[in-house]
Scaffold this active site. Structure first.
Site: not given
Length: 216
Positions: A132, A135, A178, A181, A203
């Site tokens: 991510c 984070c 995610c 976060c 996607c």
């Protein structure tokens, strides 16, 4: 993000529409961001994803590419999670603005969408781990990435527990975020007929990701 079959409907104004929808969805989905994910575990074969070098050394045989196979049903691949857990990252929107650049904030926090075909990782093929961009939580292994032709990076599955799926308010798409976060990644499409182990297509916006090579 759009289903592959509808990409011909895109026009020069499509991203503008996507941004409007994204902002609208942000307001509507805000109340559902605290919902628990389907799994809070993120270990694979007993290894915490925090052990990046071990995780990458134990990569299974990857999926090199994908072709559309009409009418062929593919069984969903199952992953058993171990004892690891996702560490939640909670920050105010003001804090996120100081951490992310304007485009990252627009996509990760305001649920925007980058232009199709422009993302850094769309045709990217190196081996490693995708995390991510907000984070740093590990999200996808490179062996699960495939060329779907949709214009955005596509993965057939995320790391166990790392991705949260939430139906859009209009019920037409499933957003992926995610788990740690809540950063917006893109959307997941299922049953499109890709010859992958899961028949799913995550996607994902390239801007929502950062990549760590396998030798790091």
């Amino acid at each position: 993000m759009a289903a592959v079959g509808s990409k011909l409907l895109l026009s020069a104004k499509a991203p503008t529409s996507a941004l409007v929808i994204g902002k609208h969805n942000h307001k509507l989905i805000r109340h559902s961001t605290s919902l628990p994910s389907r799994s809070s575990s993120v270990s694979i074969s007993g290894l915490s994803v925090g052990s990046r070098s071990d995780l990458l050394k134990r990569r299974g045989q990857g999926f090199a590419g994908a072709r559309r196979v009409p009418g062929v049903a593919v069984a969903m691949a199952s992953s058993e999670a171990g004892g690891g857990s996702i560490s939640r990252v909670q920050k105010s929107e003001e804090e996120w603005r100081t951490i992310l650049n304007p485009e990252q904030f627009r996509i990760l926090r305001e649920k925007g969408t980058e232009w199709a075909g422009t993302g850094k990782y769309n045709k990217f093929k190196e081996e490693g781990l995708y995390e991510c961009a907000g984070c740093g939580t590990p999200l996808y292994k490179s062996v699960t990435k495939f060329d779907s032709g949709c214009g955005w990076p596509a993965f057939y599955e995320g790391l166990p527990g790392a991705i949260t799926e939430t139906a859009d308010p209009d019920g037409r798409r499933i957003e992926i975020t995610c788990t740690a976060c809540g950063g917006h990644l893109g959307h997941v499409f299922k049953g499109e007929g890709f010859a992958t182990p899961t028949n799913e297509r995550h996607c994902v916006n390239s801007i929502s990701l950062k990549f760590t090579p396998a030798n790091n």
